[in-house]
Design a protein around this motif. Structure first.
Motif, PDB file in Angstrom:
ATOM      1  N   LEU A  34     156.632 113.646 114.130  1.00  0.00           N
ATOM      2  CA  LEU A  34     156.836 113.907 112.709  1.00  0.00           C
ATOM      3  C   LEU A  34     157.611 112.765 112.068  1.00  0.00           C
ATOM      4  O   LEU A  34     158.425 112.106 112.720  1.00  0.00           O
ATOM      5  N   ILE A  35     157.366 112.580 110.781  1.00  0.00           N
ATOM      6  CA  ILE A  35     158.090 111.588 110.002  1.00  0.00           C
ATOM      7  C   ILE A  35     158.430 112.189 108.646  1.00  0.00           C
ATOM      8  O   ILE A  35     157.654 112.975 108.090  1.00  0.00           O
ATOM      9  N   THR A  36     159.574 111.834 108.134  1.00  0.00           N
ATOM     10  CA  THR A  36     160.008 112.244 106.810  1.00  0.00           C
ATOM     11  C   THR A  36     160.784 111.079 106.221  1.00  0.00           C
ATOM     12  O   THR A  36     160.944 110.047 106.878  1.00  0.00           O
ATOM     13  N   THR A  37     161.249 111.221 104.993  1.00  0.00           N
ATOM     14  CA  THR A  37     161.992 110.125 104.375  1.00  0.00           C
ATOM     15  C   THR A  37     163.411 110.545 104.042  1.00  0.00           C
ATOM     16  O   THR A  37     163.724 111.738 103.982  1.00  0.00           O
ATOM     17  N   ASP A  38     164.226 109.549 103.778  1.00  0.00           N
ATOM     18  CA  ASP A  38     165.588 109.823 103.343  1.00  0.00           C
ATOM     19  C   ASP A  38     165.596 110.583 102.023  1.00  0.00           C
ATOM     20  O   ASP A  38     166.457 111.436 101.799  1.00  0.00           O
ATOM     21  N   TYR A  39     164.611 110.355 101.172  1.00  0.00           N
ATOM     22  CA  TYR A  39     164.530 111.081  99.903  1.00  0.00           C
ATOM     23  C   TYR A  39     164.183 112.554 100.130  1.00  0.00           C
ATOM     24  O   TYR A  39     164.730 113.438  99.465  1.00  0.00           O
ATOM     25  N   VAL A  40     163.281 112.825 101.061  1.00  0.00           N
ATOM     26  CA  VAL A  40     162.931 114.210 101.379  1.00  0.00           C
ATOM     27  C   VAL A  40     164.135 114.920 102.003  1.00  0.00           C
ATOM     28  O   VAL A  40     164.416 116.075 101.675  1.00  0.00           O
ATOM     29  N   ILE A  41     164.852 114.234 102.872  1.00  0.00           N
ATOM     30  CA  ILE A  41     166.048 114.834 103.474  1.00  0.00           C
ATOM     31  C   ILE A  41     167.066 115.163 102.391  1.00  0.00           C
ATOM     32  O   ILE A  41     167.627 116.268 102.367  1.00  0.00           O
ATOM     33  N   ASP A  42     167.296 114.230 101.479  1.00  0.00           N
ATOM     34  CA  ASP A  42     168.231 114.474 100.377  1.00  0.00           C
ATOM     35  C   ASP A  42     167.810 115.704  99.577  1.00  0.00           C
ATOM     36  O   ASP A  42     168.618 116.592  99.312  1.00  0.00           O
ATOM     37  N   GLU A  43     166.543 115.771  99.231  1.00  0.00           N
ATOM     38  CA  GLU A  43     166.037 116.882  98.437  1.00  0.00           C
ATOM     39  C   GLU A  43     166.165 118.210  99.200  1.00  0.00           C
ATOM     40  O   GLU A  43     166.551 119.232  98.630  1.00  0.00           O
ATOM     41  N   THR A  44     165.866 118.194 100.487  1.00  0.00           N
ATOM     42  CA  THR A  44     165.913 119.409 101.299  1.00  0.00           C
ATOM     43  C   THR A  44     167.337 119.920 101.466  1.00  0.00           C
ATOM     44  O   THR A  44     167.606 121.118 101.267  1.00  0.00           O
ATOM     45  N   LEU A  45     168.249 119.038 101.838  1.00  0.00           N
ATOM     46  CA  LEU A  45     169.637 119.457 102.042  1.00  0.00           C
ATOM     47  C   LEU A  45     170.273 119.919 100.738  1.00  0.00           C
ATOM     48  O   LEU A  45     171.023 120.906 100.724  1.00  0.00           O
ATOM     49  N   THR A  46     169.932 119.249  99.642  1.00  0.00           N
ATOM     50  CA  THR A  46     170.446 119.665  98.331  1.00  0.00           C
ATOM     51  C   THR A  46     169.898 121.037  97.951  1.00  0.00           C
ATOM     52  O   THR A  46     170.645 121.904  97.484  1.00  0.00           O
ATOM     53  N   LEU A  47     168.606 121.248  98.164  1.00  0.00           N
ATOM     54  CA  LEU A  47     168.000 122.544  97.867  1.00  0.00           C
ATOM     55  C   LEU A  47     168.663 123.656  98.681  1.00  0.00           C
ATOM     56  O   LEU A  47     168.984 124.724  98.142  1.00  0.00           O
TER      57      LEU A  47
END
Length: 131
Positions: A34-47
């Motif tokens: 799997l791969i994700t981005t730092d932007y997706v991580i930011d959005e997920t943790l913030t959500l």
């Protein structure tokens, strides 16, 4: 590699989410990297934090930053500029800026699959949306 978006990460860890069963089953059965981005991580943790899921945010963050969940692609300055151009070009779409960064990374890395519940990914055309 399979790109993973915010909604899939969120649903996989929050039992109250309507897509929890689908997401958790998919993650448990998946054998591909799997791969994700730092932007997706930011959005997920913030959500997660905004939804009062602080313990789950910490647990998921620990998984991300220990390297056990997925490869993290950190966007470069050039990729961020490209995402800005996508954001401007597709102003007729309701894509978030994070969606635009995901589109840029997916195309750059020539990824063909994404695990996402976000209908915007179906508008990217170059990707097969799972599950």
């Amino acid at each position: 590699m399979i790109f993973v978006d915010t909604g899939a990460w969120f649903a996989s860890i929050v039992p109250a989410d309507t897509d929890y069963q689908i997401a958790s089953t998919w993650f448990n059965q998946n054998t591909q990297p799997l791969i994700t981005t730092d932007y997706v991580i930011d959005e997920t943790l913030t959500l997660l934090r905004m939804r009062r899921e602080n313990q789950r945010a910490i647990a998921l963050g620990d998984g991300f930053f220990s390297g056990t969940l997925a490869t993290i692609h950190y966007l470069s300055k050039t990729e961020i500029q490209q995402a800005w151009q996508v954001f401007r070009q597709f102003s007729d779409k309701d894509w978030s800026f994070t969606d635009c960064t995901s589109k840029v990374v997916i195309e750059k890395l020539k990824l063909t699959q994404a695990f996402a519940f976000d209908h915007h990914f179906r508008q990217f055309a170059s990707i097969t949306v799972l599950p």
